[in-house]
Each structure stands twice: as C-alpha cells, then as structure tokens.
Scaffold this motif. Sequence first.
Motif, short mmCIF file in Angstrom:
data_model
loop_
_atom_site.label_atom_id
_atom_site.label_comp_id
_atom_site.label_asym_id
_atom_site.label_seq_id
_atom_site.Cartn_x
_atom_site.Cartn_y
_atom_site.Cartn_z
N ASP A 69 0.80 -1.23 0.00
CA ASP A 69 0.00 0.00 0.00
C ASP A 69 0.83 1.28 0.00
O ASP A 69 0.28 2.36 0.18
CB ASP A 69 -0.92 0.00 1.23
CG ASP A 69 -2.14 -0.89 1.06
OD1 ASP A 69 -2.88 -0.66 0.09
OD2 ASP A 69 -2.33 -1.81 1.87
N GLU A 74 0.03 9.45 1.32
CA GLU A 74 -0.65 10.42 2.18
C GLU A 74 -0.82 9.93 3.61
O GLU A 74 -0.77 10.72 4.56
CB GLU A 74 -2.05 10.71 1.62
CG GLU A 74 -2.93 11.46 2.60
CD GLU A 74 -4.34 11.71 2.10
OE1 GLU A 74 -5.03 10.76 1.70
OE2 GLU A 74 -4.74 12.87 2.13
N ALA A 250 -8.13 -0.59 -4.92
CA ALA A 250 -7.33 -0.77 -3.69
C ALA A 250 -7.78 0.21 -2.60
O ALA A 250 -7.08 0.42 -1.62
CB ALA A 250 -5.85 -0.57 -4.00
N CYS A 256 -4.76 10.34 -1.69
CA CYS A 256 -3.88 9.32 -1.06
C CYS A 256 -2.53 9.20 -1.73
O CYS A 256 -1.57 8.75 -1.11
CB CYS A 256 -4.50 7.94 -1.11
SG CYS A 256 -6.24 7.86 -1.13
#
Length: 277
Positions: A69, A74, A250, A256
């Motif tokens: 991830d 962010e 995702a 993000c």
Amino acid sequence: MLPEPTIRRSLRAITRELSPAISRCELTHLAREPIDYQRAVSQHEAYVALLESLGLTVTRLRAELELPDAVFVEDTAVVVDELAVITRPGAATRRLEIAAVRDALQPWRPIAEITAPGTLDGGDVLQVGRTVYVGLSSRSNSEGAAQLGRLLAPFAYAVETIEVHGCLHLKSAVTAVSDTLLLINPAWCDSAAFAGVDTIEIDPSEPHAANILRLDDAVIADAAFPRTAENMRARGVTVHSVNLSELAKAEGAVTCCSLIFRVAPENHGSVRAQEPS
Ligand code: CIR
C-alpha cells in the motif's frame, strides 16, 4: 517586468511508485477484485505528470515489493507549514512505509511522530485553515488525534475530531476545495461538524466523489465522478481530471497518492530530498 510566479510554483509533492504487491493491499469496505498492475502504473504516472504539468516539483520514492500500500503515501505523514508529523498507520502492515517518507521530508520540515498507542492515517486528517479535523475511523484513534493536537498546538492549530462511518477515511467523506469551501458526502460524516463553512455536496450517484486533491487555485478529481465535477465547476472551481480506476480497487483515491506541501519559493526545485536506495 517578469510575471508574478503563481503561488502553486512553491508547492512540492512526494509520491511513491506502485508496488506489484498492490494486489495484496489492505481492503476495508471493498471486495477484492483483480488490479491490472500495468494499467495502474500508467494511471499513476499520468497523475504524477498532471502534478508536474501544474507546476509542482515531485519527489518520487521507490516502490518496495513488501509494501503493497506504499503508493498511498498520504497516510504516512501530516505536513503543515511548520512541521511534518510522521504517522503511525492504523493498519500494522503499513507501518514499515514511514521510514522512506521520514527521510524524504527531513530536508523540508522539523519532524515529529505519532507513537503507540496512538494510530493515525493521513487520510483521516483534513486541514482547513488553522483547524485540523481528524476522522475517528477504523485507522485513526482518539489517542492519535490527541497526540496530533499536542504537536500542532504550539503553531496555533486547533484539532477537532469527527466520527467517520461507511468509508475508510475522513477524506473519503470530505475534502477542502479551499479554506472556505468543502466538498462533502453527508452520508459518511456529519456535516454539522463543519457549521459555518460553505459546502458542496457530492452528486448522490457518486458516493466516492468527495475525495479531491486541493492545489492553490484548482483541484484534481477522479474522472469517474463527472456530475460532482460539474457541480464544482458551476461554483467556479477549476477541476482537473485524472483516471485512477485501478487504484480505486485498492481503496485509493486522488489525495492518497501524494503528500503536498509548500516550500519557500527560493527552494523550489533546488534541493532534492534523499531518496531511499
Ligand atoms: C489501505 O487500506 O490502507 C489502502 N488499501 C488504501 C489507502 C488509501 N489511502 C487514503 O485514502 N488516504
């Protein structure tokens, strides 16, 4: 006489390349579906290219195979003009992401950090002027919010908490177009928390549309939400579109994928943040 540089000329961004492990990403509200890695990479590259075309200098951190991830940079830091706060992400799998981001922010800000038992994802932190809203979500707890409040208090920021329900982060539910205008999905957070601030509601057919990335005089929105974009344009907002459909699988969105912060104009582009080897 030279034209005045736009304010945006002094914005920088940190992004992180996409790991092939994205198929093993954390998921909270979505069912897992296959992610086309190459298409996701192309979409992410287009996002970075858009930031650059809008005048931002972008530091791109390398992907790591073991950090599925990490593209969602962010969540690993909260950067205000005076300070960078390295978070303690709510998903334990994401805590190894912070080291590279700390290194990249070091040249630009004094560094502070959230410590256990606090948890905080940057996606839960929305700055509107000197007010910093923190979403209490499955990722961010009241201890994390309290720590952030103590770290920011010397700089005259007030931290307010707000419950988030039905979505991953506060910024899935509400983001700022400016310090006086918010874009909100009232189904996912209580709009009364923002009393006194003008709001635009997302089009009800586009529940994920509230996540927009604020620049100084424009916003970036996912092209998947044209009706909400039209609502913003009708209010005079300049909206740039980007397609992040693979990253949306995702549970990612436009905010993000970057950390945006201001630097003094004389530093713009002149110092490279250290990148991890
Ligand atoms: C996660 O669940 O942590 C990632 N799959 C998505 C994180 C998205 N980040 C964000 O909205 N700030």
